[in-house]
Design a protein around this motif. Sequence first.
Motif, PDB file in Angstrom:
ATOM      1  N   ARG A  69      52.816  28.085  39.525  1.00  0.00           N
ATOM      2  CA  ARG A  69      53.552  29.332  39.616  1.00  0.00           C
ATOM      3  C   ARG A  69      53.521  29.886  37.857  1.00  0.00           C
ATOM      4  NH1 ARG A  69      59.115  27.541  41.394  1.00  0.00           N
ATOM      5  NH2 ARG A  69      59.639  29.476  40.386  1.00  0.00           N
ATOM      6  N   THR A  70      53.350  31.171  38.077  1.00  0.00           N
ATOM      7  CA  THR A  70      53.227  31.758  36.596  1.00  0.00           C
ATOM      8  C   THR A  70      54.157  33.018  36.715  1.00  0.00           C
ATOM      9  OG1 THR A  70      52.015  32.611  35.226  1.00  0.00           O
ATOM     10  CG2 THR A  70      51.147  33.028  37.529  1.00  0.00           C
TER      11      THR A  70
ATOM     12  N   HIS B  50      50.937  37.958  35.536  1.00  0.00           N
ATOM     13  CA  HIS B  50      50.238  38.410  36.561  1.00  0.00           C
ATOM     14  C   HIS B  50      49.167  39.774  36.264  1.00  0.00           C
ATOM     15  CE1 HIS B  50      52.686  36.502  39.279  1.00  0.00           C
ATOM     16  NE2 HIS B  50      53.753  36.358  38.751  1.00  0.00           N
TER      17      HIS B  50
ATOM     18  N   ASP C 262      45.494  41.027  35.054  1.00  0.00           N
ATOM     19  CA  ASP C 262      44.227  40.726  35.161  1.00  0.00           C
ATOM     20  C   ASP C 262      43.538  39.914  33.928  1.00  0.00           C
ATOM     21  OD1 ASP C 262      43.932  42.200  37.464  1.00  0.00           O
ATOM     22  OD2 ASP C 262      43.356  43.973  36.639  1.00  0.00           O
TER      23      ASP C 262
ATOM     24  N   LEU D 162      44.721  36.075  34.525  1.00  0.00           N
ATOM     25  CA  LEU D 162      43.956  35.691  35.655  1.00  0.00           C
ATOM     26  C   LEU D 162      42.498  35.480  35.242  1.00  0.00           C
ATOM     27  CD1 LEU D 162      43.427  34.833  38.493  1.00  0.00           C
ATOM     28  CD2 LEU D 162      43.344  37.132  39.468  1.00  0.00           C
TER      29      LEU D 162
ATOM     30  N   ALA E 253      40.987  31.818  35.349  1.00  0.00           N
ATOM     31  CA  ALA E 253      40.004  31.505  36.306  1.00  0.00           C
ATOM     32  C   ALA E 253      38.965  30.705  35.555  1.00  0.00           C
ATOM     33  CB  ALA E 253      39.421  32.819  36.857  1.00  0.00           C
TER      34      ALA E 253
ATOM     35  N   TYR F  54      42.487  28.489  44.576  1.00  0.00           N
ATOM     36  CA  TYR F  54      43.000  29.845  45.446  1.00  0.00           C
ATOM     37  C   TYR F  54      44.090  30.453  44.846  1.00  0.00           C
ATOM     38  CZ  TYR F  54      40.709  27.083  49.123  1.00  0.00           C
ATOM     39  OH  TYR F  54      39.772  26.410  49.644  1.00  0.00           O
ATOM     40  N   ARG F  55      44.116  31.859  44.953  1.00  0.00           N
ATOM     41  CA  ARG F  55      45.234  32.561  44.501  1.00  0.00           C
ATOM     42  C   ARG F  55      46.077  32.850  45.951  1.00  0.00           C
ATOM     43  NH1 ARG F  55      46.632  38.353  44.135  1.00  0.00           N
ATOM     44  NH2 ARG F  55      44.467  38.693  44.795  1.00  0.00           N
ATOM     45  N   MET F  56      47.399  32.329  46.093  1.00  0.00           N
ATOM     46  CA  MET F  56      48.108  32.347  47.179  1.00  0.00           C
ATOM     47  C   MET F  56      49.255  33.504  47.302  1.00  0.00           C
ATOM     48  SD  MET F  56      46.726  29.463  48.127  1.00  0.00           S
ATOM     49  CE  MET F  56      48.149  29.324  49.510  1.00  0.00           C
ATOM     50  N   SER F  57      49.797  33.723  48.496  1.00  0.00           N
ATOM     51  CA  SER F  57      50.711  34.519  48.785  1.00  0.00           C
ATOM     52  C   SER F  57      51.925  33.587  48.978  1.00  0.00           C
ATOM     53  CB  SER F  57      50.835  35.341  49.989  1.00  0.00           C
ATOM     54  OG  SER F  57      50.714  34.606  51.023  1.00  0.00           O
TER      55      SER F  57
ATOM     56  N   ASP G 200      51.769  30.678  43.233  1.00  0.00           N
ATOM     57  CA  ASP G 200      50.944  31.690  43.006  1.00  0.00           C
ATOM     58  C   ASP G 200      49.381  31.313  42.975  1.00  0.00           C
ATOM     59  OD1 ASP G 200      52.624  33.918  42.164  1.00  0.00           O
ATOM     60  OD2 ASP G 200      53.251  32.319  40.433  1.00  0.00           O
ATOM     61  N   TYR G 201      48.991  30.021  42.679  1.00  0.00           N
ATOM     62  CA  TYR G 201      47.801  29.448  42.612  1.00  0.00           C
ATOM     63  C   TYR G 201      47.696  28.161  43.288  1.00  0.00           C
ATOM     64  CZ  TYR G 201      46.807  33.441  39.846  1.00  0.00           C
ATOM     65  OH  TYR G 201      46.893  34.592  39.244  1.00  0.00           O
TER      66      TYR G 201
END
Length: 152
Positions: free
Chosen positions: A73-74, A77, A79, A82, A86, A99-102, A106-107
């Motif tokens: 969790r972060t 947010h 770009d 990220l 990444a 994976y980036r999650m909903s 978060d990941y």
Amino acid sequence: MEKLDPTDRRLLALLQEDATLPIAEIAARVGLSQTPCWKRIKRLERDGLIRARVALVDRASLGLDVTVFVAVRTNQHSDDWLQRFAEGVAGIPEVVEFYRMSGEVDYLLKVVARDIADYDRIYRKLIRVVPLHDVSSSFAMQEIKSTTALPV
């Protein structure tokens, strides 16, 4: 991408099972002669349905007996954040899925390690990549199903 016909689907299923099969055997199994079979496979590659033909290596044989799912969790947010995250994770070979999650997490990362001490080494690399708000690790107790084959 044109629609897959039953022969294309049989080809994809066979190749997911064993990409080392000789073209003559593949052709026989799907009811084609060798040249049309080879052309279909090349079209499936060209169209991006077949991304690669690889060898699947046994993790346990390499001593990678521990699988860890890492929930991140972060409160960042952007770009830029990220991209840095990444790129940093891409440099950690033990992270085999990312994976980036909903939702609440978060990941989500899937990590393979030799043991708990090895995972701690990987974890320390991970937390140096970018600032993280919360990292939670869950260790897989048993692998019940794992496949690379997609339903076709």
